[in-house]
Scaffold this active site. Structure first.
Site, PDB file in Angstrom:
ATOM      1  N   ASN A  76       0.873  -1.175   0.000  1.00 45.45           N
ATOM      2  CA  ASN A  76       0.000   0.000   0.000  1.00 45.45           C
ATOM      3  C   ASN A  76       0.909   1.224   0.000  1.00 45.45           C
ATOM      4  O   ASN A  76       1.511   1.558   1.024  1.00 45.45           O
ATOM      5  CB  ASN A  76      -0.919  -0.011   1.229  1.00 45.45           C
ATOM      6  CG  ASN A  76      -1.864   1.185   1.263  1.00 45.45           C
ATOM      7  OD1 ASN A  76      -1.489   2.299   0.922  1.00 45.45           O
ATOM      8  ND2 ASN A  76      -3.099   0.964   1.682  1.00 45.45           N
ATOM      9  N   ASP A 114      -4.185  -4.971   0.681  1.00 46.00           N
ATOM     10  CA  ASP A 114      -4.558  -4.385   1.959  1.00 46.00           C
ATOM     11  C   ASP A 114      -5.999  -4.797   2.257  1.00 46.00           C
ATOM     12  O   ASP A 114      -6.929  -4.245   1.693  1.00 46.00           O
ATOM     13  CB  ASP A 114      -4.407  -2.862   1.896  1.00 46.00           C
ATOM     14  CG  ASP A 114      -4.785  -2.169   3.193  1.00 46.00           C
ATOM     15  OD1 ASP A 114      -5.242  -2.859   4.134  1.00 46.00           O
ATOM     16  OD2 ASP A 114      -4.645  -0.940   3.261  1.00 46.00           O
TER      17      ASP A 114
END
Length: 258
Positions: free
Chosen positions: A7, A147
């Site tokens: 991320n 994520d």
């Protein structure tokens, strides 16, 4: 094959960090989340100069996912999660790389909970569970990564008692993640390190990284044909300590070619 998920928390604003990480660790595949860039603002030229091909699904200001491959061709399969044609969030992408189906996702945060955002998270999770049930039946290695915005167990969160009402740790969220595991998906990092404290996210506030007050919310789920080839994995924790870096650290696994 070394596969990573990261991320990036803004692909353009943190491009130097991304490029440095790619150069130093050289994953064969890298799934990115939170591009925070519209489709035409993805830094393809810089990515290609670093030796990577890319497919991506951007969105202005928010969300955004990508799959990068080092040298290898990537065949895009889809860039949305089935089940809701009105959902315009850029949160999911699939591609085949060297015979492996790579599914990159950015699952909704869901806070504040309860509320509309939490309802959206759970509905998105239901769609993922339905799609994953089809994916796990495929006659090929399948990797779902990204994520997930889920801490599956108390081992995955610093001071879990402080998170009981958070959307990332509520019973409904953890139960949804467990439904995926019950389908037969293998949590790769927990397979390798069943009892270790491992985090992938550290907040920018209160010196969370320095205190190792983190969360494990970035995951690899492996279908049977991929799980049988799992060799190694870990977190590039040092990247979280770099200047102007994301609040996540990259996570990676290695699977055997055959």
């Amino acid at each position: 094959m070394k596969i990573a998920t990261y991320n990036v928390n803004g692909v353009n604003g943190r491009l130097p960090v991304l490029l440095r990480w790619l150069q130093e660790t050289q994953p064969d595949v890298a799934c990115l989340q939170e591009l925070k860039a519209p489709q035409d603002k993805f830094p393809l030229a810089a990515i290609q100069e670093a030796g990577y091909n890319a497919i991506w699904h951007g969105q202005k200001s928010w969300n955004g996912v990508a799959i990068l491959t080092r040298g290898a061709k990537i065949e895009e399969v889809r860039r949305d999660l089935p089940g809701d044609e009105e959902d315009l969030h850029s949160r999911y992408i699939e591609g085949v790389v060297n015979g492996v189906l790579i599914c990159g996702l950015y699952l909704p945060n869901g806070n504040p909970a309860p509320g509309p955002k939490f309802d959206y998270k759970l509905k998105w999770f239901d769609r993922l569970i339905a799609h994953a049930a089809r994916l796990i039946e495929l006659d090929m290695p399948v990797v779902i990564t990204g994520d997930f915005n889920v801490m599956p167990t108390e081992l995955d969160v610093y001071k879990p008692e402080r998170w009981v009402d958070d959307a990332l740790f509520r019973p409904e969220t953890r139960a949804a993640f467990q439904k995926l595991l019950d389908q037969g998906w293998v949590d790769a990092i927990r397979k390798l390190y069943p009892d270790e404290v491992i985090y992938t996210f550290w907040d920018y506030f209160r010196n969370a990284y320095g205190r190792n007050a983190g969360l494990r919310i970035d995951h690899f789920l492996l279908g049977p044909k991929a799980a049988g080839r799992l060799k190694a994995g870990g977190v590039d924790r040092q990247v979280r300590g770099w200047e102007k870096t994301s609040d996540h650290g990259p996570v990676w696994i290695e699977i055997a070619d055959k």
